[in-house]
Motif scaffolding. Structure first.
Motif, PDB file in Angstrom:
ATOM      1  N   UNK A   5     -12.949   6.994   6.093  1.00 26.40           N
ATOM      2  CA  UNK A   5     -13.085   8.196   5.272  1.00 26.40           C
ATOM      3  C   UNK A   5     -11.800   8.476   4.493  1.00 26.40           C
ATOM      4  N   UNK A   6     -10.664   8.322   5.161  1.00 23.82           N
ATOM      5  CA  UNK A   6      -9.378   8.510   4.489  1.00 23.82           C
ATOM      6  C   UNK A   6      -9.218   7.487   3.368  1.00 23.82           C
ATOM      7  N   UNK A   7      -9.561   6.242   3.650  1.00 27.14           N
ATOM      8  CA  UNK A   7      -9.458   5.172   2.651  1.00 27.14           C
ATOM      9  C   UNK A   7     -10.298   5.506   1.418  1.00 27.14           C
ATOM     10  N   UNK A   8     -11.538   5.920   1.643  1.00 28.77           N
ATOM     11  CA  UNK A   8     -12.427   6.248   0.529  1.00 28.77           C
ATOM     12  C   UNK A   8     -11.902   7.446  -0.261  1.00 28.77           C
ATOM     13  N   UNK A   9     -11.390   8.453   0.460  1.00 32.96           N
ATOM     14  CA  UNK A   9     -10.876   9.638  -0.228  1.00 32.96           C
ATOM     15  C   UNK A   9      -9.675   9.293  -1.106  1.00 32.96           C
ATOM     16  N   UNK A  10      -8.804   8.440  -0.614  1.00 30.91           N
ATOM     17  CA  UNK A  10      -7.636   8.043  -1.401  1.00 30.91           C
ATOM     18  C   UNK A  10      -8.045   7.192  -2.604  1.00 30.91           C
ATOM     19  N   UNK A  61      11.544  -6.220  -2.000  1.00 29.58           N
ATOM     20  CA  UNK A  61      10.463  -5.711  -1.155  1.00 29.58           C
ATOM     21  C   UNK A  61       9.174  -5.593  -1.949  1.00 29.58           C
ATOM     22  N   UNK A  62       8.046  -5.521  -1.264  1.00 34.83           N
ATOM     23  CA  UNK A  62       6.771  -5.396  -1.974  1.00 34.83           C
ATOM     24  C   UNK A  62       6.669  -4.086  -2.741  1.00 34.83           C
ATOM     25  N   UNK A  63       5.928  -4.119  -3.836  1.00 36.21           N
ATOM     26  CA  UNK A  63       5.687  -2.935  -4.653  1.00 36.21           C
ATOM     27  C   UNK A  63       4.287  -2.412  -4.389  1.00 36.21           C
ATOM     28  N   UNK A  64       4.131  -1.122  -4.193  1.00 42.13           N
ATOM     29  CA  UNK A  64       2.792  -0.577  -3.920  1.00 42.13           C
ATOM     30  C   UNK A  64       1.811  -0.867  -5.055  1.00 42.13           C
ATOM     31  N   UNK A  65       0.664  -1.393  -4.677  1.00 41.91           N
ATOM     32  CA  UNK A  65      -0.420  -1.632  -5.618  1.00 41.91           C
ATOM     33  C   UNK A  65      -1.700  -0.936  -5.187  1.00 41.91           C
ATOM     34  N   UNK A  66      -1.926  -0.852  -3.854  1.00 40.90           N
ATOM     35  CA  UNK A  66      -3.126  -0.217  -3.318  1.00 40.90           C
ATOM     36  C   UNK A  66      -2.779   1.179  -2.795  1.00 40.90           C
ATOM     37  N   UNK A  67      -3.824   1.964  -2.562  1.00 35.06           N
ATOM     38  CA  UNK A  67      -3.588   3.308  -2.061  1.00 35.06           C
ATOM     39  C   UNK A  67      -3.395   3.337  -0.554  1.00 35.06           C
ATOM     40  N   UNK A  68      -4.136   2.489   0.208  1.00 38.44           N
ATOM     41  CA  UNK A  68      -4.159   2.674   1.666  1.00 38.44           C
ATOM     42  C   UNK A  68      -4.568   1.395   2.370  1.00 38.44           C
ATOM     43  N   UNK A  69      -3.956   1.175   3.526  1.00 37.41           N
ATOM     44  CA  UNK A  69      -4.469   0.197   4.476  1.00 37.41           C
ATOM     45  C   UNK A  69      -4.293   0.770   5.874  1.00 37.41           C
ATOM     46  N   UNK A  70      -5.105   0.292   6.811  1.00 34.84           N
ATOM     47  CA  UNK A  70      -5.061   0.857   8.148  1.00 34.84           C
ATOM     48  C   UNK A  70      -5.310  -0.226   9.182  1.00 34.84           C
ATOM     49  N   UNK A  71      -4.905   0.063  10.387  1.00 33.73           N
ATOM     50  CA  UNK A  71      -5.038  -0.849  11.522  1.00 33.73           C
ATOM     51  C   UNK A  71      -4.344  -0.214  12.708  1.00 33.73           C
ATOM     52  N   UNK A  72      -3.802  -1.038  13.610  1.00 39.49           N
ATOM     53  CA  UNK A  72      -2.941  -0.513  14.668  1.00 39.49           C
ATOM     54  C   UNK A  72      -1.503  -0.531  14.180  1.00 39.49           C
ATOM     55  N   UNK A  73      -0.599   0.063  14.946  1.00 43.85           N
ATOM     56  CA  UNK A  73       0.809   0.038  14.580  1.00 43.85           C
ATOM     57  C   UNK A  73       1.310  -1.395  14.478  1.00 43.85           C
ATOM     58  N   UNK A  94       0.846  -1.190   0.000  1.00 42.49           N
ATOM     59  CA  UNK A  94       0.000   0.000   0.000  1.00 42.49           C
ATOM     60  C   UNK A  94       0.881   1.239   0.000  1.00 42.49           C
ATOM     61  N   UNK A  95       0.485   2.245  -0.788  1.00 42.26           N
ATOM     62  CA  UNK A  95       1.288   3.459  -0.894  1.00 42.26           C
ATOM     63  C   UNK A  95       1.304   4.220   0.426  1.00 42.26           C
ATOM     64  N   UNK A  96       0.161   4.238   1.121  1.00 39.75           N
ATOM     65  CA  UNK A  96       0.087   4.829   2.451  1.00 39.75           C
ATOM     66  C   UNK A  96      -0.505   3.823   3.416  1.00 39.75           C
ATOM     67  N   UNK A 106      -4.443  14.494   0.292  1.00 36.57           N
ATOM     68  CA  UNK A 106      -5.762  13.863   0.368  1.00 36.57           C
ATOM     69  C   UNK A 106      -6.083  13.463   1.807  1.00 36.57           C
ATOM     70  N   UNK A 107      -5.090  12.966   2.526  1.00 39.14           N
ATOM     71  CA  UNK A 107      -5.305  12.595   3.927  1.00 39.14           C
ATOM     72  C   UNK A 107      -5.662  13.842   4.747  1.00 39.14           C
ATOM     73  N   UNK A 108      -4.912  14.926   4.590  1.00 38.96           N
ATOM     74  CA  UNK A 108      -5.195  16.155   5.336  1.00 38.96           C
ATOM     75  C   UNK A 108      -6.603  16.648   5.018  1.00 38.96           C
ATOM     76  N   UNK A 109      -6.955  16.615   3.756  1.00 41.86           N
ATOM     77  CA  UNK A 109      -8.290  17.072   3.341  1.00 41.86           C
ATOM     78  C   UNK A 109      -9.381  16.210   3.972  1.00 41.86           C
ATOM     79  N   UNK A 110      -9.186  14.894   3.965  1.00 37.11           N
ATOM     80  CA  UNK A 110     -10.189  13.992   4.532  1.00 37.11           C
ATOM     81  C   UNK A 110     -10.346  14.203   6.032  1.00 37.11           C
TER      82      UNK A 110
END
Length: 901
Positions: A397-402, A434-446, A372-374, A502-506
């Motif tokens: 919301x951040x995921x959808x915006x990205x 190393x992995x190559x970014x394919x998706x825009x975003x993933x989230x969870x805990x650290x 994921x890119x972010x 995009x993250x700041x905007x979201x």
């Protein structure tokens, strides 16, 4: 040796000088001493500023220098354009050119009559030193000539403030520790800048009423944040961010430049490093995570819970934790005041400023590579159910915006794919890339995202309760953006900007909305079995009983051949309360700890390109000889230092005053506060109430043949040996009640005789301590995991409860075979992470013979621990969003979040 000892013994004779010796000698000799490895002067001219002269004479022959050339007339521009480098020119406000010559080309340039002056000009805008903003203050990445420099940023935002005084207010709120400047021969602290952006920004009353979002970049070695922040700021002020601009009557953005010393560290004229070596003197050119003092600013805030004894927490209220005066208190321990002056200023400012309605905080980071890119994650905040639900909704919301942004197209472009491939090839190992970014975003805990945890980080401090020294009610999270590299690649930087803007905007749009969270209970009532044995009080600590606490460190030099292995022995005596090992981030080097009884603890495997060192912690290490095992998978020979720290405590709990210089904050905490806080979010007529073991044993939870409450939760095993209590638990389940056993309460399952749970015996249940409480292999179709993300693994984040960042988090697991023999269905098992264990059921359900059921969750609401340093207090509980959802599913609740924008 102790933490205050200087661990090096370098001399100028071997071209290696420790930092303190170097600074002492440069002061004594007014900076005139000959630097080891300094290049012999190549060029001398009155046309060069002093700074430019130093840079030109300390830049390797093949490297290029960001140069602004002031010329007499247009004919001089023609002559400069004949050189073998790219040139940009301007005639307003003066005739000038921007180029990147080599040192040899500089020799030729100074001989040109038309060239009047040469200035070192790092930055994105080639003509910022001239105040030429015809192409924008911070140009788009593809029109820029480099990363935005700190000096350029300061001048640029001052220009924007002058243009937009009703929308932008600037101030400095302190100064960081400074690098030594070889040109001025002075140590130069950097100002910490803060920008407030909103309509009518100087109207104090209106400003206080607005919802606020804090945006910052703590780690200056990661350029993703600053590149996006200041282009976003300019776009917002200049009318190019209409979606956020329309919100400025209701919200305010606060931009903080938290680590300016790390930002300027890439300048050649700053001494930047723990030791002076020929390579560092000749060319540093590195943005830095760490401060000039060696402290890590993102591990140096006074967070509740476990504090690493090797860290320097910036508590501005001083040793007694009491605010004695305006500004940073005089009783701050001297080492703290010297090591983290800027962090003390930041903490003092935000406490004193006391922003009303500071709702969200965003820390923009970078790392190396991912699919994921972010990536985004909250850390160790003091969050209740509604806070966690809000943060999770924000992440969606951040995921959808990205997803809706242009980032996906940029990631898939041939230009960026070639950039990804080039950077991955740099660190590929034996054909594994190393992995190559394919998706825009993933989230969870650290832990879900990066596999580790923190103590002393900035956003955890911000979101700590006011009682524990934080700002309270601030929901914070961090993002990581791929390819944190020092090379300016316009296409990559453009994608950084698109993603982070995009993250700041979201976040801004989310802050402007109305967020409400509730739990639909269907009228169900829940009781929980209370006990005082889980309460922790500071008054019970044995500090007054005598006994000394000390932290001893030793720095050991290691030489590691490519493909080789080295062992560093470490002795742990009976009084060792903690063992900590710190290894610098080195490509291709793995680290683990081998114990005297067969323990083997692997390193966390931080991403390639990380500037932060690898840290391994062992709580209560077995006495005997441990070994730090370092393995190099290939490549060139490496020489580095390993720091080993042993915390020795003669009493049961280490005294923070002895080790860190701070008194202990008073507290009384209990995990049952979770249920008291949850009560406020229950809808549909649901309720919670506390019961005691005696009340359950007296039959109070069964009314005739029916349960008196729909749900009963036991998070502890008190009463396990009371046959009457256990029999009533059996009767409760047989009557159709839902029994939820978490943490050590899972042991009650082994004592029960109700059909079919009787198949699980006491020997089928075991206690483990792991890096964190988490789910390993998930059965995503299980009802307990309904509504959870497939990558969600961490149930609770126990560092704020005092548990160390080692294999110390408690979980209680059930033998999988016994569990399924009892008719149980497994939601998830756990088999360790950095220390492997036999798999055990971490979450699962057993249906009773009637309508009742028993659910188990192996680690959710443990009591806080007082076994480790925790000078700034403890949280009552620290559950993740996954943890709250597991419990809600077990109770038959339906959590919901509504966001109205």
């Amino acid at each position: 040796m102790t933490r205050n000892d200087d661990p090096t013994d370098g001399t100028f004779a071997d071209a290696r000088v420790d930092r303190r010796t170097f600074l002492r000698l440069t002061t004594a000799t007014a900076g005139t001493l000959a630097l080891p490895g300094a290049a012999t002067a190549q060029v001398e001219s009155e046309k060069m500023t002093d700074t430019y002269r130093f840079v030109a004479n300390h830049t390797p022959t093949g490297d290029r220098i960001q140069t602004l050339l002031e010329v007499a007339d247009a004919s001089g521009l023609d002559r400069i354009e004949s050189f073998d480098f790219d040139v940009r020119t301007t005639r307003d406000p003066t005739t000038a050119a921007y180029a990147r010559p080599t040192p040899e080309q500089v020799k030729e340039l100074v001989e040109l009559d038309a060239v009047e002056r040469l200035l070192f000009s790092p930055g994105a805008n080639p003509f910022w030193r001239l105040g030429d903003y015809s192409e924008g203050v911070f140009p788009p990445a593809n029109d820029s000539v480099g990363f935005i420099s700190f000096e350029e940023m300061v001048q640029g935002i001052q220009h924007l403030e002058a243009r937009h005084p009703d929308r932008l207010a600037l101030r400095t709120i302190g100064q960081t520790a400074g690098w030594y400047n070889f040109v001025t021969r002075e140590t130069e602290p950097q100002d910490i800048w803060l920008a407030e952006i909103t309509n009518d920004v100087n109207d104090a009353e209106r400003f206080e009423q607005k919802e606020k979002v804090l945006v910052f970049n703590q780690d200056s070695s990661e350029r993703q944040g600053p590149e996006a922040m200041f282009r976003f700021l300019e776009d917002l002020l200049e009318g190019d961010e209409p979606r956020v601009e329309r919100l400025l009557d209701d919200i305010a953005l606060v931009f903080l430049i938290a680590n300016p010393s790390g930002w300027v560290a890439n300048h050649t004229y700053y001494y930047s490093g723990e030791e002076v070596t020929p390579e560092q003197v000749v060319r540093t050119n590195e943005y830095r995570t760490l401060l000039p003092t060696g402290a890590d600013p993102n591990r140096s805030y006074p967070t509740p819970g476990y504090i690493d004894p090797g860290h320097v927490p910036a508590e501005p209220h001083g040793a007694d934790l009491d605010d004695d005066r305006s500004g940073v208190d005089r009783d701050v321990p001297p080492e703290i005041a010297e090591s983290v002056p800027g962090e003390l200023d930041i903490a003092e400012y935000f406490r004193t400023r006391d922003y009303e309605n500071l709702e969200y905080g965003l820390d923009l980071h970078g790392f190396y590579s991912s699919e994921s890119f972010l990536e985004g994650f909250p850390l160790n905040g003091d969050y209740d159910f509604e806070d966690l639900a809000d943060l999770y909704a924000l992440q969606r919301s951040v995921d959808e915006a990205l997803e809706e942004s242009a980032l996906g197209q940029l990631i898939a472009s041939d230009e960026l794919q070639s950039v990804f491939e080039r950077f991955n090839d740099r660190v590929s190992d034996d054909g594994e890339s190393p992995p190559t970014p394919e998706d825009t975003y993933q989230y969870g805990t650290l832990f879900d995202i990066l596999g580790y945890s923190t103590s002393g980080d900035t956003i955890s401090w911000l979101s700590a309760s006011r009682e524990n020294g934080g700002l309270g009610d601030v929901k914070t999270f961090a993002t990581e953006t791929v390819y944190s590299v020092g090379e300016f690649v316009p296409d990559l930087v453009d994608a950084w900007v698109v993603g982070n803007a995009t993250v700041i905007r979201a976040v801004a749009e989310h802050a402007a909305g109305d967020v409400s969270a509730s739990v639909e209970t269907g009228g169900a009532s829940t009781a929980y079995v209370e006990t005082d044995s889980l309460t922790r009080r500071s008054e019970d600590l044995p500090y007054g009983d005598g006994g000394e606490t000390r932290y001893e460190t030793e720095r050991v030099g290691v030489t590691l051949d490519g493909g080789g292995t080295e062992r560093v022995p470490v002795a742990a005596t009976e009084d060792a309360a903690q063992l900590a090992v710190t290894v610098p981030a080195l490509p291709g080097v793995s680290v683990r700890l081998d114990g005297p009884t067969g323990d083997r603890i692997a390193g966390r495997g931080l991403a390639e390109g990380a500037d932060r060192p690898e840290e391994l912690v062992v709580a209560s290490p077995a006495a005997g000889e441990w070994s730090v095992v370092l393995e190099h998978d290939g490549g060139e020979l490496l020489e580095f230092d390993v720091e080993v720290g042993v915390l020795r405590a003669e009493s049961e709990s280490p005294n923070p005053s002895d080790v860190l210089g701070f008194d202990q904050r008073s507290y009384e905490v209990s995990p049952f506060a979770f249920f008291e806080d949850l009560e406020a979010s229950l809808g549909g007529g649901g309720s919670t109430r506390a019961v005691t073991v005696d009340e359950v044993a007296s039959g109070g939870l069964v009314d005739g043949d029916a349960p008196a409450v729909e749900n009963l939760v036991a998070i502890h095993a008190d009463g396990r040996d009371d046959e009457t209590y256990v029999a009533e638990l059996d009767r409760y389940v047989e009557a159709g009640g839902t029994l939820v056993l978490t943490d050590r309460g899972v042991h009650l399952l082994g004592a029960m005789d109700a059909d079919p749970v009787a198949e699980v015996g006491p020997d089928d249940i075991r206690d483990e301590t792991l890096f964190t409480a988490f789910l390993g292999d998930r059965n995503d179709d299980h009802p307990l995991l309904a509504g959870t993300a497939p990558n969600a693994r961490e149930i609770g984040k126990f560092v704020p409860l005092g548990y160390s960042i080692g294999d110390d988090a408690p979980m209680t697991l059930v033998d999988p075979e016994a569990f399924t023999d009892a008719g149980g269905t497994v939601a998830a098992t756990t088999a360790g992470e950095y220390t492997q264990i036999e798999p055990g059921v971490a979450a699962g359900s057993i249906a009773g013979a009637g309508e009742g059921a028993v659910h188990v969750v192996g680690g959710l609401l443990p009591p806080a621990t007082q076994d480790f340093l925790h000078p700034f207090g403890l949280n009552e509980y620290s559950v993740s969003h996954l943890g709250t959802r597991l419990l809600a599913n077990a109770l038959g609740y339906d959590p919901s979040v509504r966001v109205e924008t």
